[in-house]
Design an enzyme around this catalytic site. Structure first.
Site, PDB file in Angstrom:
ATOM      1  N   ASN A 197       0.853  -1.181   0.000  1.00  0.00           N
ATOM      2  CA  ASN A 197       0.000   0.000   0.000  1.00  0.00           C
ATOM      3  C   ASN A 197       0.891   1.233   0.000  1.00  0.00           C
ATOM      4  O   ASN A 197       1.873   1.287   0.743  1.00  0.00           O
ATOM      5  CB  ASN A 197      -0.894   0.022   1.245  1.00  0.00           C
ATOM      6  N   GLY A 228      -4.463   3.601   1.617  1.00  0.00           N
ATOM      7  CA  GLY A 228      -4.609   3.427   3.059  1.00  0.00           C
ATOM      8  C   GLY A 228      -3.329   3.035   3.771  1.00  0.00           C
ATOM      9  O   GLY A 228      -3.370   2.387   4.823  1.00  0.00           O
ATOM     10  N   GLN A 229      -2.183   3.439   3.222  1.00  0.00           N
ATOM     11  CA  GLN A 229      -0.912   3.131   3.901  1.00  0.00           C
ATOM     12  C   GLN A 229      -0.901   3.761   5.288  1.00  0.00           C
ATOM     13  O   GLN A 229      -1.115   4.964   5.430  1.00  0.00           O
ATOM     14  CB  GLN A 229       0.274   3.658   3.082  1.00  0.00           C
ATOM     15  N   HIS A 287       6.729  -1.560   2.853  1.00  0.00           N
ATOM     16  CA  HIS A 287       6.585  -2.952   3.283  1.00  0.00           C
ATOM     17  C   HIS A 287       5.712  -3.717   2.309  1.00  0.00           C
ATOM     18  O   HIS A 287       4.844  -3.157   1.641  1.00  0.00           O
ATOM     19  CB  HIS A 287       6.000  -3.049   4.695  1.00  0.00           C
ATOM     20  N   LEU A 288       5.952  -5.010   2.269  1.00  0.00           N
ATOM     21  CA  LEU A 288       5.130  -5.939   1.497  1.00  0.00           C
ATOM     22  C   LEU A 288       4.272  -6.732   2.471  1.00  0.00           C
ATOM     23  O   LEU A 288       4.766  -7.188   3.511  1.00  0.00           O
ATOM     24  CB  LEU A 288       6.016  -6.896   0.698  1.00  0.00           C
ATOM     25  N   HIS A 289       2.991  -6.878   2.104  1.00  0.00           N
ATOM     26  CA  HIS A 289       2.100  -7.776   2.851  1.00  0.00           C
ATOM     27  C   HIS A 289       2.085  -9.109   2.120  1.00  0.00           C
ATOM     28  O   HIS A 289       1.755  -9.164   0.927  1.00  0.00           O
ATOM     29  CB  HIS A 289       0.660  -7.243   2.858  1.00  0.00           C
TER      30      HIS A 289
HETATM   31  P1  5GP Z   1      -0.257  -0.513   5.686  1.00  0.00           P
HETATM   32  O1  5GP Z   1      -1.679  -0.103   5.869  1.00  0.00           O
HETATM   33  O2  5GP Z   1       0.700   0.603   6.037  1.00  0.00           O
HETATM   34  O3  5GP Z   1       0.002  -1.121   4.344  1.00  0.00           O
HETATM   35  O4  5GP Z   1      -0.024  -1.709   6.705  1.00  0.00           O
HETATM   36  C1  5GP Z   1       0.499  -1.552   7.971  1.00  0.00           C
HETATM   37  C2  5GP Z   1       0.311  -2.869   8.687  1.00  0.00           C
HETATM   38  O5  5GP Z   1       1.118  -2.852   9.843  1.00  0.00           O
HETATM   39  C3  5GP Z   1      -1.127  -3.148   9.135  1.00  0.00           C
HETATM   40  O6  5GP Z   1      -1.590  -4.360   8.563  1.00  0.00           O
HETATM   41  C4  5GP Z   1      -1.015  -3.222  10.668  1.00  0.00           C
HETATM   42  O7  5GP Z   1      -1.850  -4.210  11.226  1.00  0.00           O
HETATM   43  C5  5GP Z   1       0.450  -3.516  10.882  1.00  0.00           C
HETATM   44  N1  5GP Z   1       0.999  -2.990  12.126  1.00  0.00           N
HETATM   45  C6  5GP Z   1       0.826  -1.748  12.639  1.00  0.00           C
HETATM   46  N2  5GP Z   1       1.501  -1.616  13.786  1.00  0.00           N
HETATM   47  C7  5GP Z   1       2.138  -2.802  13.989  1.00  0.00           C
HETATM   48  C8  5GP Z   1       2.998  -3.275  15.020  1.00  0.00           C
HETATM   49  O8  5GP Z   1       3.332  -2.581  15.983  1.00  0.00           O
HETATM   50  N3  5GP Z   1       3.457  -4.546  14.906  1.00  0.00           N
HETATM   51  C9  5GP Z   1       3.105  -5.355  13.849  1.00  0.00           C
HETATM   52  N4  5GP Z   1       3.600  -6.586  13.832  1.00  0.00           N
HETATM   53  N5  5GP Z   1       2.297  -4.933  12.860  1.00  0.00           N
HETATM   54  C10 5GP Z   1       1.814  -3.676  12.937  1.00  0.00           C
END
Ligand code: 5GP
Length: 124
Positions: free
Chosen positions: A97, A103-104, A110-112
């Site tokens: 994202n 919605g980042q 990062h990669l999910h």
């Molecule tokens: P984004 O929306 O930026 O692509 O994804 C961020 C991801 O990081 C989300 O899926 C959220 O659940 C995860 N996340 C946020 N804070 C933490 C954390 O402190 N530890 C871990 N392991 N994941 C986190």
């Protein structure tokens, strides 16, 4: 709250703190290029975050500013993690994202990696 997908890099974002060891994570894999750990709020039975060790805000930042060696290192690591987690046969999703429309939430590229069940129709 969604973040802007452009710099400057915030060294106090949550993934920078995880990389520094300031806060814990459930580590899945680590090498010279990446740290991979379980998402704290998993959206699938397997939901792993793969982050470069170096500081990039978004995919564009990474693609512009990482060396070819690092880009290859990160992508090969992602493939190895997916294979090690036995996701290949049943299938998996690998996404990033970037910025507000996607919605980042965390401004460190990062990669999910998601799998372990039939995932919702894209986009999920
Ligand atoms: P984004 O929306 O930026 O692509 O994804 C961020 C991801 O990081 C989300 O899926 C959220 O659940 C995860 N996340 C946020 N804070 C933490 C954390 O402190 N530890 C871990 N392991 N994941 C986190």
């Amino acid at each position: 709250m969604a973040v802007h997908g452009t710099g400057p890099y915030d060294p106090d974002n949550i993934f920078a703190k995880i990389l520094r060891g300031d806060i814990p994570c459930k580590k899945v894999f680590e090498n010279e290029w990446v740290l991979a750990f379980h998402d704290i709020a998993p959206k699938a039975p397997v939901h792993v975050l793969i982050i470069p060790k170096k500081a990039y805000v978004s995919f564009i930042d990474f693609s512009k500013n990482a060396s070819a060696e690092e880009i290859a290192g990160v992508m090969q690591s992602a493939g190895r993690i997916a294979a090690d987690l036995h996701l290949e046969d049943a299938g998996y999703r690998l996404i990033t994202n970037a910025g507000q429309n996607a919605g980042q939430e965390v401004p460190h590229f990062h990669l999910h990696l998601m799998g372990g069940k039939a995932l919702p129709a894209f986009p999920a």
